[in-house]
Design an enzyme around this catalytic site. Structure first.
Site, PDB file in Angstrom:
ATOM      1  N   THR A 307      -3.415   8.496  11.092  1.00 49.45           N
ATOM      2  CA  THR A 307      -3.902   9.462  10.109  1.00 49.45           C
ATOM      3  C   THR A 307      -4.480   8.731   8.910  1.00 49.45           C
ATOM      4  O   THR A 307      -4.336   7.517   8.753  1.00 49.45           O
ATOM      5  CB  THR A 307      -2.770  10.374   9.602  1.00 49.45           C
ATOM      6  OG1 THR A 307      -1.950   9.641   8.679  1.00 49.45           O
ATOM      7  CG2 THR A 307      -1.930  10.910  10.730  1.00 49.45           C
ATOM      8  N   ASP A 308      -5.104   9.480   8.029  1.00 48.64           N
ATOM      9  CA  ASP A 308      -5.443   8.972   6.707  1.00 48.64           C
ATOM     10  C   ASP A 308      -4.286   9.304   5.763  1.00 48.64           C
ATOM     11  O   ASP A 308      -3.284   9.900   6.154  1.00 48.64           O
ATOM     12  CB  ASP A 308      -6.769   9.565   6.224  1.00 48.64           C
ATOM     13  CG  ASP A 308      -7.488   8.654   5.235  1.00 48.64           C
ATOM     14  OD1 ASP A 308      -6.824   7.831   4.585  1.00 48.64           O
ATOM     15  OD2 ASP A 308      -8.718   8.782   5.097  1.00 48.64           O
ATOM     16  N   TRP A 309      -4.445   8.958   4.515  1.00 47.16           N
ATOM     17  CA  TRP A 309      -3.387   8.966   3.497  1.00 47.16           C
ATOM     18  C   TRP A 309      -2.735  10.347   3.352  1.00 47.16           C
ATOM     19  O   TRP A 309      -3.371  11.293   2.906  1.00 47.16           O
ATOM     20  CB  TRP A 309      -3.994   8.520   2.177  1.00 47.16           C
ATOM     21  CG  TRP A 309      -3.047   8.237   1.066  1.00 47.16           C
ATOM     22  CD1 TRP A 309      -2.600   9.106   0.130  1.00 47.16           C
ATOM     23  CD2 TRP A 309      -2.448   6.968   0.751  1.00 47.16           C
ATOM     24  NE1 TRP A 309      -1.764   8.471  -0.749  1.00 47.16           N
ATOM     25  CE2 TRP A 309      -1.652   7.158  -0.405  1.00 47.16           C
ATOM     26  CE3 TRP A 309      -2.500   5.703   1.319  1.00 47.16           C
ATOM     27  CZ2 TRP A 309      -0.924   6.131  -0.995  1.00 47.16           C
ATOM     28  CZ3 TRP A 309      -1.780   4.672   0.732  1.00 47.16           C
ATOM     29  CH2 TRP A 309      -1.006   4.886  -0.403  1.00 47.16           C
ATOM     30  N   GLU A 310      -1.481  10.471   3.785  1.00 53.23           N
ATOM     31  CA  GLU A 310      -0.652  11.657   3.569  1.00 53.23           C
ATOM     32  C   GLU A 310      -1.241  12.922   4.207  1.00 53.23           C
ATOM     33  O   GLU A 310      -0.914  14.043   3.806  1.00 53.23           O
ATOM     34  CB  GLU A 310      -0.438  11.888   2.063  1.00 53.23           C
ATOM     35  CG  GLU A 310       0.829  12.654   1.727  1.00 53.23           C
ATOM     36  CD  GLU A 310       1.046  12.784   0.218  1.00 53.23           C
ATOM     37  OE1 GLU A 310       2.210  12.973  -0.173  1.00 53.23           O
ATOM     38  OE2 GLU A 310       0.064  12.677  -0.543  1.00 53.23           O
ATOM     39  N   ASP A 311      -2.082  12.753   5.205  1.00 57.40           N
ATOM     40  CA  ASP A 311      -2.841  13.904   5.682  1.00 57.40           C
ATOM     41  C   ASP A 311      -2.061  14.853   6.567  1.00 57.40           C
ATOM     42  O   ASP A 311      -2.465  16.014   6.723  1.00 57.40           O
ATOM     43  CB  ASP A 311      -4.114  13.438   6.399  1.00 57.40           C
ATOM     44  CG  ASP A 311      -5.236  13.161   5.419  1.00 57.40           C
ATOM     45  OD1 ASP A 311      -5.146  13.653   4.275  1.00 57.40           O
ATOM     46  OD2 ASP A 311      -6.203  12.465   5.787  1.00 57.40           O
TER      47      ASP A 311
END
Length: 772
Positions: A307-311
Site C-alpha cells: 500500500t501507500d502511506w496509511e491507505d
C-alpha cells in the site's frame, strides 16, 4: 479479458526473468518457511512501519541525535514480527554510513532475536537518484528524463541509483513512478514520464532494467528491487488535486494508464505500490477487480503488492467506505494487498487482522499467499544470506563518472521553446542581469523528494553545487553578471522571507544590461502540499516579467517548474524561453552551457504546454476538440490551442526531412510481419545538433472515436552539419490497435496515416497504410 488484450503493444522487449528452476527453488523454500510460521509471525511480515516509529532523538541546527530506540525496535521486530521498515527519520537524508549502521542493527535483531530469523526489507523513495542519501548523485526528475527522449538516461539513472542505494544498505526502491502525466494541475506530474503512454512505457521499462538488471537478479549487490507506482489511474483526479476521486472508464484506463505498468511488468519489476485515490467511487486499495483480476490475472504481475502511506486506514477515516478500521483491513487484504504501509499503529493492524483471520473473514489462504510473496522477495534479494551491504564496498558512490551521467541527462533534456531572431546563444562579453526567485534557488532545480520529502533541505546537502546565478557567473564572468531577485514566489508573508519584493531595483539594474535572464517558475513541493487553485504563473512573477519587458531589453525566460504553469500573459513578448523542468543538481551547469552555446539544446516537451487554465487537453485528444471557431461565429465545439505542442523543442541548428519510404501500403490485420518505414534527416545548419524523430499514427476512421494521433516510435539522433542519417522504424499491426468498448484490444480494418515529424504538430511527411 486476456492478458494480451489489455496492454498497448510496444517493441521494447520481453521480461528476462529468473530461470524457471531457480524461481521454483525459491518458491519452494518460501513455502517451507511460511509453513513453520505462526499467524502472528505471518501478519507481522505483512506489516511495514516508518523508521520514525523506532527512533529517538532529533535533528537540530547543531547536529543530529537521531538513533534507533532499542526498546521500540524490540517491540516492532521481536514482539510483533514486523517484516519491513521504510522512510528516513524526519524525512531527512542521512549518510551512507548512517544507513549502513542503522539497518545493520535492525537486521541483527531480526536475524538473532526472533524465532523465525527472517530479515527485514528496508525501502526508500529514491526516485531521481539517491534522494534520501547524503552525498548521492541526484538526477533530473523523471519528467525531465522524458524530455530528453533518450531512454539511455533512464537506464543509467536506474543503475547508479541502485548502486548508491545499496551503498546505503537499502535493497528496495519505491520507483519508478509510472502515472500518466496528462493533467498539468496534478502536483505529482513531475514524478512521471509525461502524458504519452508509449514514452512512459519505454522509459519505465529502461528504469526498471537499470534498477534490477537485464536478468532481474536483484540478489546482485549492485541491484535492487524496483516498485512501480501508483497502480493505477492516480494522476487524473477530477479536481486535479492529490488523492481526490477520478472517474476513468475501463477502456480509457486500459488504453492510456495501463501500458507503462505493463511495460514494467514485462521488464520483470518485483513490487508495486497502489494508487492512494478513488476510481469510479471505488478506492483502489479495496478493488479486487483492479488488484487481483486486472493486475495479477490479466497483466500477469506475480510480485508483491504494498500500500501507500496509511491507505488501508483511509478507507475508513477518509473515504468512509467501511464503518471501522477492521473492515478496512478486511477489504484491502481480500482485494489483494500483501503488505500494509501502516506506518505507525502496527499493534492495531496486527490485532485486527488476527481477529479477521480467526473469524474467517480473511481466509488463511490469502494470508499465506501474501506472506509467501513477501518471503519470495526477501529470498530473491538474498537477504537471508546477506542481510547487509556496506558503504565501504561501493567506491564509485558520488563519483565524477556518476555526476557526469546526471549532467548529461540534464543537458539532453532542457528544452528551447522560443528563440526569436536567434537571441540565443548569448553574445560573449555581454552584460547579463539575472532576476527572479529561481535564480538562486536549488530547490526549484530539484523539486520534491530531494534530500527531504518537500525538497526544502536541498541547500543543506547541496552546498557544492551551482544554482542558476552562480552557474551563469562561472560561465560568463562575475564582472558581466548582476543579480536582483525582484520578487518572491508568493505574496504570503511566510514564504516571502528569502526575497524582498524589489521591482524598482530590478528595473533599474536592467538599464545597464544587454540581456535579462529571468528565472521564474515554482518552488519545490510534493504530493498534497503541491495542490494549487490557479495554474497561471503567480501574479508577482508575472508582474516582474511585465516590468522587465518594459525596459526594452532582450528577455530570456528560464522556467524551472514541476508542471507547465501557464505563461500566456508574457510568452508572446519575451525573446526566448528555456524550459529546464526539474533538472537536478547539475541543471544549472547544463543551462549555462546552453545559454553560452556550448551545448545545443535538444529536449522536446513530454507534455502539451497549455496556454490557458481551462484548456488542458493532451495531444491525443479527439477530433471534436480540433474544430475551430469561424470568424464571428461560435460552433460551441472545443478548440485545441496549446502554448506549445507535445514533442516540440527548438535547436540552434536546423533539420530537413526527405525521402519517406514504407515497405508496404497494405497489410492483413492478423499479420505479424514488420511494417518498415524510414526517412532521411539532414542537419542543414552550421553546428552539430540532435533531433528527435517522431513517428505518429492516425486511425482515420474507427468504431470507437479515434484519437487525432498517437506516438508510436521515436529516435534521438546526433548529426554534424550537412550530415544525413536514415532513420528506420518498425511497427506491427498491434501498434495500431485500441481498447474497444468491451475492454478488448482490437485492430480494425481501415486506413491509417503514418506521420513522421519533429513534433506532434510539425509533421514533415506522411503515408497511408491500409489494414485489411
Amino acid at each position: 479479458m486476456k492478458k494480451t488484450l489489455v496492454i498497448m503493444a510496444t517493441s521494447i522487449g520481453l521480461v528476462a526473468g529468473v530461470h524457471a528452476q531457480t524461481k521454483a527453488e525459491i518458491e519452494k523454500r518460501a513455502h517451507e518457511i511460511v509453513a513453520k510460521m505462526t499467524l502472528a509471525e505471518k501478519i507481522g511480515q505483512m506489516s511495514q512501519v516508518s523508521i520514525d516509529a523506532v527512533c529517538k532523538g532529533e535533528d537540530t541546527p547543531q547536529g543530529s541525535t537521531v538513533a534507533l530506540d532499542k526498546d521500540k525496535l524490540y517491540d516492532v521486530i521481536v514482539n510483533y514480527h514486523i517484516g519491513s521498515i521504510l522512510n528516513s527519520p524526519n524525512t531527512r537524508a542521512r549518510t551512507p554510513q548512517w544507513w549502513t549502521k542503522t539497518i545493520e542493527e535492525i537486521q541483527h535483531m531480526a536475524m538473532n532475536d526472533t524465532r523465525v530469523k527472517i530479515p527485514v526489507i528496508y525501502g526508500l523513495d529514491q526516485i531521481h537518484g539517491g534522494t534520501y542519501t547524503a552525498g548521492s548523485t541526484i538526477f533530473p526528475q523523471e519528467i525531465a528524463l522524458a524530455a530528453s527522449f533518450n531512454p539511455v538516461h533512464a537506464r543509467k539513472m536506474g543503475e547508479i541509483t541502485a548502486y548508491e542505494t545499496r551503498a546505503s544498505n537499502v535493497p528496495w526502491n519505491f520507483s519508478p513512478v509510472l502515472d500518466l502525466g496528462s493533467d498539468p494541475r496534478f502536483p505529482r506530474q513531475y514524478e512521471g514520464f509525461g502524458e504519452d503512454p508509449y514514452v512512459g512505457s519505454v522509459f519505465g521499462y529502461e528504469l526498471v532494467k537499470g534498477y534490477e538488471g537485464d536478468n532481474n537478479n536483484v540478489g546482485d549487490k549492485n541491484k535492487l528491487a524496483a516498485c512501480m507506482k501508483h497502480f493505477i489511474g492516480y494522476s487524473v483526479p477530477i479536481s486535479g488535486k492529490d488523492r481526490t476521486p477520478a472517474y476513468i472508464p475501463m477502456p480509457v484506463l486500459l488504453e492510456y494508464h495501463a501500458p507503462a505498468f505493463q511495460a514494467a511488468i514485462d521488464a520483470g519489476v518485483h513490487t508495486v505500490m497502489i494508487n492512494s485515490g478513488i476510481i469510479n467511487n471505488e478506492p483502489v486499495h479495496a478493488s479486487y477487480n483492479l488488484l487481483t483480476k486486472l493486475l495479477r490475472e490479466d497483466m500477469g504481475f506475480d510480485g508483491m503488492i504494498v500500500t501507500d502511506w496509511e491507505d488501508i486506514n483511509k478507507l475508513y477515516t477518509r473515504d468512509r467506505m467501511v464503518p471501522s478500521i477492521k473492515e478496512a483491513i478486511k477489504a484491502s487484504i481480500n482485494a489483494g494487498v500483501d503488505m500494509s504501509m501502516i506506518p505507525y499503529d502496527y499493534k492495531e493492524f496486527c490485532a485486527l487482522l488476527t481477529e479477521l483471520v480467526n473469524e474467517g473473514e480473511v481466509p488463511m489462504s490469502r494470508i499465506d499467499d501474501a506472506v509467501t510473496r513477501v518471503i519470495v522477495l526477501k529470498l530473491k534479494l538474498d537477504l537471508f544470506n546477506t542481510p547487509n551491504t556496506y558503504a565501504k564496498d561501493y567506491p564509485r558512490f558520488g563519483s565524477e563518472e556518476f555526476k557526469q551521467a546526471s549532467y548529461d541527462a540534464a543537458a539532453d533534456a532542457i528544452t528551447l521553446l522560443k528563440n526569436d531572431n536567434q537571441i540565443l546563444p548569448l553574445r560573449k562579453g555581454a552584460k547579463i542581469l539575472v532576476a527572479g526567485p529561481n535564480a538562486v534557488s536549488k530547490r526549484s532545480l530539484n523539486g520534491g523528494w530531494t534530500f527531504s520529502w518537500q525538497g526544502e533541505k536541498v541547500d543543506e546537502f547541496a552546498g557544492d553545487y551551482h544554482h542558476i546565478l552562480s552557474a551563469v557567473e562561472a560561465k560568463f564572468g562575475k564582472e558581466n553578471v548582476s543579480y536582483v531577485p525582484g520578487v518572491s514566489y508568493t505574496d504570503a508573508v511566510e514564504y516571502a522571507t528569502e526575497y524582498k519584493d524589489r521591482f524598482e531595483e530590478a528595473v533599474a539594474a536592467a538599464k545597464n544590461a544587454d540581456y535579462i535572464v529571468l528565472c521564474l517558475g515554482e518552488n519545490s513541493y510534493c504530493e498534497k502540499p503541491g495542490d494549487l487553485d490557479d495554474l497561471y504563473l503567480n501574479d508577482l512573477q508575472t508582474e516582474l516579467a511585465k516590468e522587465m519587458l518594459k525596459t526594452g531589453k532582450k528577455v530570456i525566460l528560464v522556467l524551472s517548474e514541476g508542471r507547465p504553469r501557464v505563461i500566456s500573459k508574457i510568452s508572446s513578448k519575451v525573446d526566448a524561453i528555456v524550459q529546464t523542468y526539474l533538472p537536478g543538481l547539475f541543471g544549472a551547469d547544463a543551462l549555462a552551457d546552453i545559454l553560452a552555446g556550448e551545448v545545443n539544446p535538444s529536449g522536446k516537451l513530454p507534455y502539451t504546454y497549455p496556454a490557458f487554465p481551462n484548456s488542458l487537453v493532451p495531444y491525443y485528444h479527439k477530433h471534436s476538440e480540433e474544430q475551430k471557431r469561424s470568424e464571428g461565429v461560435y460552433n460551441y465545439e472545443g478548440d485545441f490551442n496549446p502554448e506549445y505542442h507535445f514533442g516540440y523543442g527548438l535547436s540552434y541548428t536546423t533539420f530537413s526531412y526527405s525521402n519517406l519510404k514504407i515497405d508496404r501500403t497494405r497489410i492483413r490485420k492478423d499479420s505479424n510481419d514488420d511494417i518498415i518505414i524510414s526517412i532521411d534527416v539532414r542537419n542543414t545548419g552550421k553546428i552539430a545538433g540532435k533531433e528527435v524523430v517522431q513517428l505518429y499514427s492516425s486511425d482515420l476512421y474507427a468504431s470507437v472515436i479515434p484519437d487525432t494521433k498517437r506516438l508510436r516510435r521515436f529516435e534521438k539522433i546526433a548529426l554534424n552539419p550537412n550530415e544525413t542519417q536514415t532513420v528506420t522504424f518498425k511497427l506491427k499491426t498491434r501498434d495500431l490497435s485500441y481498447i474497444d468498448m468491451n475492454n478488448k484490444r482490437v485492430v480494425e480494418p481501415g486506413d491509417f496515416e503514418l506521420q513522421i515529424g519533429a513534433s506532434s504538430n510539425d509533421i514533415k511527411d506522411k503515408v497511408i497504410l491500409t489494414v485489411e
